[in-house]
Design a protein around this motif. Structure first.
Motif, PDB file in Angstrom:
ATOM      1  N   LEU A   2       0.865  -1.168   0.000  1.00 56.47           N
ATOM      2  CA  LEU A   2       0.000   0.000   0.000  1.00 56.47           C
ATOM      3  C   LEU A   2       0.906   1.224   0.000  1.00 56.47           C
ATOM      4  O   LEU A   2       1.814   1.328   0.814  1.00 56.47           O
ATOM      5  N   ARG A   3       0.675   2.130  -0.957  1.00 59.01           N
ATOM      6  CA  ARG A   3       1.512   3.326  -1.045  1.00 59.01           C
ATOM      7  C   ARG A   3       0.639   4.544  -0.816  1.00 59.01           C
ATOM      8  O   ARG A   3      -0.413   4.696  -1.435  1.00 59.01           O
ATOM      9  N   ILE A   4       1.089   5.409   0.058  1.00 54.68           N
ATOM     10  CA  ILE A   4       0.366   6.632   0.392  1.00 54.68           C
ATOM     11  C   ILE A   4       1.281   7.804   0.066  1.00 54.68           C
ATOM     12  O   ILE A   4       2.400   7.891   0.578  1.00 54.68           O
ATOM     13  N   ARG A   5       0.782   8.676  -0.831  1.00 52.10           N
ATOM     14  CA  ARG A   5       1.565   9.856  -1.201  1.00 52.10           C
ATOM     15  C   ARG A   5       0.707  11.091  -0.985  1.00 52.10           C
ATOM     16  O   ARG A   5      -0.490  11.075  -1.194  1.00 52.10           O
ATOM     17  N   GLY A   6       1.350  12.166  -0.585  1.00 51.29           N
ATOM     18  CA  GLY A   6       0.643  13.420  -0.375  1.00 51.29           C
ATOM     19  C   GLY A   6       1.500  14.356   0.436  1.00 51.29           C
ATOM     20  O   GLY A   6       2.731  14.302   0.383  1.00 51.29           O
ATOM     21  N   GLU A  58     -12.129  -4.459  -4.652  1.00 51.82           N
ATOM     22  CA  GLU A  58     -13.255  -4.307  -3.728  1.00 51.82           C
ATOM     23  C   GLU A  58     -13.077  -3.073  -2.849  1.00 51.82           C
ATOM     24  O   GLU A  58     -14.020  -2.310  -2.625  1.00 51.82           O
ATOM     25  N   ILE A  59     -11.869  -2.856  -2.362  1.00 51.95           N
ATOM     26  CA  ILE A  59     -11.598  -1.697  -1.508  1.00 51.95           C
ATOM     27  C   ILE A  59     -11.718  -0.404  -2.315  1.00 51.95           C
ATOM     28  O   ILE A  59     -12.256   0.593  -1.826  1.00 51.95           O
ATOM     29  N   ALA A  60     -11.253  -0.421  -3.556  1.00 52.27           N
ATOM     30  CA  ALA A  60     -11.357   0.765  -4.419  1.00 52.27           C
ATOM     31  C   ALA A  60     -12.816   1.130  -4.658  1.00 52.27           C
ATOM     32  O   ALA A  60     -13.200   2.305  -4.585  1.00 52.27           O
ATOM     33  N   GLN A  61     -13.655   0.133  -4.916  1.00 55.97           N
ATOM     34  CA  GLN A  61     -15.078   0.396  -5.121  1.00 55.97           C
ATOM     35  C   GLN A  61     -15.721   0.933  -3.848  1.00 55.97           C
ATOM     36  O   GLN A  61     -16.534   1.863  -3.891  1.00 55.97           O
ATOM     37  N   GLU A  62     -15.347   0.353  -2.719  1.00 54.36           N
ATOM     38  CA  GLU A  62     -15.893   0.794  -1.436  1.00 54.36           C
ATOM     39  C   GLU A  62     -15.494   2.241  -1.152  1.00 54.36           C
ATOM     40  O   GLU A  62     -16.289   3.019  -0.620  1.00 54.36           O
ATOM     41  N   LEU A  63     -14.282   2.606  -1.523  1.00 57.70           N
ATOM     42  CA  LEU A  63     -13.801   3.975  -1.343  1.00 57.70           C
ATOM     43  C   LEU A  63     -14.708   4.969  -2.066  1.00 57.70           C
ATOM     44  O   LEU A  63     -15.154   5.957  -1.484  1.00 57.70           O
ATOM     45  N   GLY A  68     -19.285   8.714  -2.428  1.00 54.70           N
ATOM     46  CA  GLY A  68     -20.405   9.136  -3.263  1.00 54.70           C
ATOM     47  C   GLY A  68     -19.939   9.643  -4.610  1.00 54.70           C
ATOM     48  O   GLY A  68     -20.430   9.223  -5.639  1.00 54.70           O
ATOM     49  N   HIS A  69     -18.984  10.554  -4.592  1.00 52.51           N
ATOM     50  CA  HIS A  69     -18.394  11.074  -5.834  1.00 52.51           C
ATOM     51  C   HIS A  69     -17.031  11.669  -5.523  1.00 52.51           C
ATOM     52  O   HIS A  69     -16.764  12.108  -4.405  1.00 52.51           O
ATOM     53  N   MET A  70     -16.152  11.642  -6.523  1.00 54.87           N
ATOM     54  CA  MET A  70     -14.807  12.214  -6.383  1.00 54.87           C
ATOM     55  C   MET A  70     -14.362  12.742  -7.735  1.00 54.87           C
ATOM     56  O   MET A  70     -14.748  12.206  -8.773  1.00 54.87           O
ATOM     57  N   SER A  71     -13.526  13.761  -7.699  1.00 53.83           N
ATOM     58  CA  SER A  71     -12.946  14.246  -8.951  1.00 53.83           C
ATOM     59  C   SER A  71     -11.907  13.231  -9.424  1.00 53.83           C
ATOM     60  O   SER A  71     -11.355  12.477  -8.623  1.00 53.83           O
ATOM     61  N   GLY A  72     -11.646  13.217 -10.718  1.00 57.64           N
ATOM     62  CA  GLY A  72     -10.673  12.294 -11.282  1.00 57.64           C
ATOM     63  C   GLY A  72      -9.304  12.366 -10.624  1.00 57.64           C
ATOM     64  O   GLY A  72      -8.749  11.337 -10.227  1.00 57.64           O
ATOM     65  N   PRO A  73      -8.724  13.567 -10.461  1.00 57.34           N
ATOM     66  CA  PRO A  73      -7.406  13.653  -9.826  1.00 57.34           C
ATOM     67  C   PRO A  73      -7.401  13.156  -8.372  1.00 57.34           C
ATOM     68  O   PRO A  73      -6.466  12.487  -7.948  1.00 57.34           O
ATOM     69  N   ASP A  74      -8.461  13.472  -7.620  1.00 62.71           N
ATOM     70  CA  ASP A  74      -8.537  12.998  -6.236  1.00 62.71           C
ATOM     71  C   ASP A  74      -8.662  11.482  -6.188  1.00 62.71           C
ATOM     72  O   ASP A  74      -8.010  10.819  -5.380  1.00 62.71           O
ATOM     73  N   LEU A  75      -9.507  10.932  -7.063  1.00 64.67           N
ATOM     74  CA  LEU A  75      -9.685   9.483  -7.103  1.00 64.67           C
ATOM     75  C   LEU A  75      -8.386   8.798  -7.504  1.00 64.67           C
ATOM     76  O   LEU A  75      -7.988   7.803  -6.893  1.00 64.67           O
ATOM     77  N   LEU A  76      -7.706   9.338  -8.501  1.00 63.23           N
ATOM     78  CA  LEU A  76      -6.440   8.743  -8.934  1.00 63.23           C
ATOM     79  C   LEU A  76      -5.424   8.755  -7.796  1.00 63.23           C
ATOM     80  O   LEU A  76      -4.725   7.757  -7.572  1.00 63.23           O
ATOM     81  N   GLY A  77      -5.348   9.829  -7.063  1.00 59.68           N
ATOM     82  CA  GLY A  77      -4.428   9.892  -5.923  1.00 59.68           C
ATOM     83  C   GLY A  77      -4.736   8.813  -4.896  1.00 59.68           C
ATOM     84  O   GLY A  77      -3.832   8.150  -4.382  1.00 59.68           O
ATOM     85  N   GLU A  80      -3.829   5.365  -6.466  1.00 58.78           N
ATOM     86  CA  GLU A  80      -2.378   5.173  -6.502  1.00 58.78           C
ATOM     87  C   GLU A  80      -1.879   4.700  -5.141  1.00 58.78           C
ATOM     88  O   GLU A  80      -1.067   3.777  -5.045  1.00 58.78           O
ATOM     89  N   GLY A  81      -2.360   5.349  -4.095  1.00 54.09           N
ATOM     90  CA  GLY A  81      -1.965   4.958  -2.747  1.00 54.09           C
ATOM     91  C   GLY A  81      -2.427   3.553  -2.403  1.00 54.09           C
ATOM     92  O   GLY A  81      -1.700   2.771  -1.804  1.00 54.09           O
ATOM     93  N   LEU A  82      -3.621   3.217  -2.815  1.00 52.91           N
ATOM     94  CA  LEU A  82      -4.178   1.891  -2.541  1.00 52.91           C
ATOM     95  C   LEU A  82      -3.442   0.803  -3.312  1.00 52.91           C
ATOM     96  O   LEU A  82      -3.100  -0.242  -2.762  1.00 52.91           O
ATOM     97  N   ALA A  83      -3.184   1.055  -4.592  1.00 52.07           N
ATOM     98  CA  ALA A  83      -2.587   0.037  -5.460  1.00 52.07           C
ATOM     99  C   ALA A  83      -1.074  -0.032  -5.356  1.00 52.07           C
ATOM    100  O   ALA A  83      -0.472  -1.036  -5.704  1.00 52.07           O
TER     101      ALA A  83
END
Length: 117
Positions: A2-6, A58-63, A68-77, A80-83
């Motif tokens: 699991l990688r977390i960047r920010g 499954e975790i990505a879908q649950e996220l 409910g909704h996320m912008s593309g850049p936020d979702l990608l971030g 990326e951390g999850l994958a």
């Protein structure tokens, strides 16, 4: 893995966490994703058990479902951390774009991903 960047304040953060199958199962349980037990080969059916990729999916879908909704850049971030890598996060994003439970709307520069029941 699991990688977390920010960032934390002004400091950049790039954290990698190694996770085994039991760690993924606990994370899935905390997010409300049903856990399927792996049986020994002698007891298993012809269908293989869930893989790490299935758990990450499954975790990505649950996220997205919980958000409910996320912008593309936020979702990608987040993906990326999850994958664990940008390429794996982008693959999850493409898979999500083609999911029956996800609606993608174009809003200017960035798409908006919506969870649809």
């Amino acid at each position: 893995m699991l990688r977390i960047r920010g960032t934390v304040g002004d400091m950049p953060v790039d954290l990698t966490v190694e996770m085994d199958e039991s760690d993924w199962a606990r994370l899935g349980t905390q997010l409300g994703v049903p856990v399927q037990e792996n049986k020994p080969l002698s007891e298993s059916s012809a269908k293989p058990g869930p893989s790490r990729n299935d758990a990450v999916w499954e975790i990505a879908q649950e996220l997205l479902r919980k958000a409910g909704h996320m912008s593309g850049p936020d979702l990608l971030g987040q993906l990326e951390g999850l994958a664990g890598s940008t390429a794996a996060g982008k693959r999850l994003m493409v898979r999500m774009r083609h999911s029956a439970n996800v609606k993608v709307e174009s809003h200017g520069d960035a798409p908006e991903y919506h969870w649809v029941e």
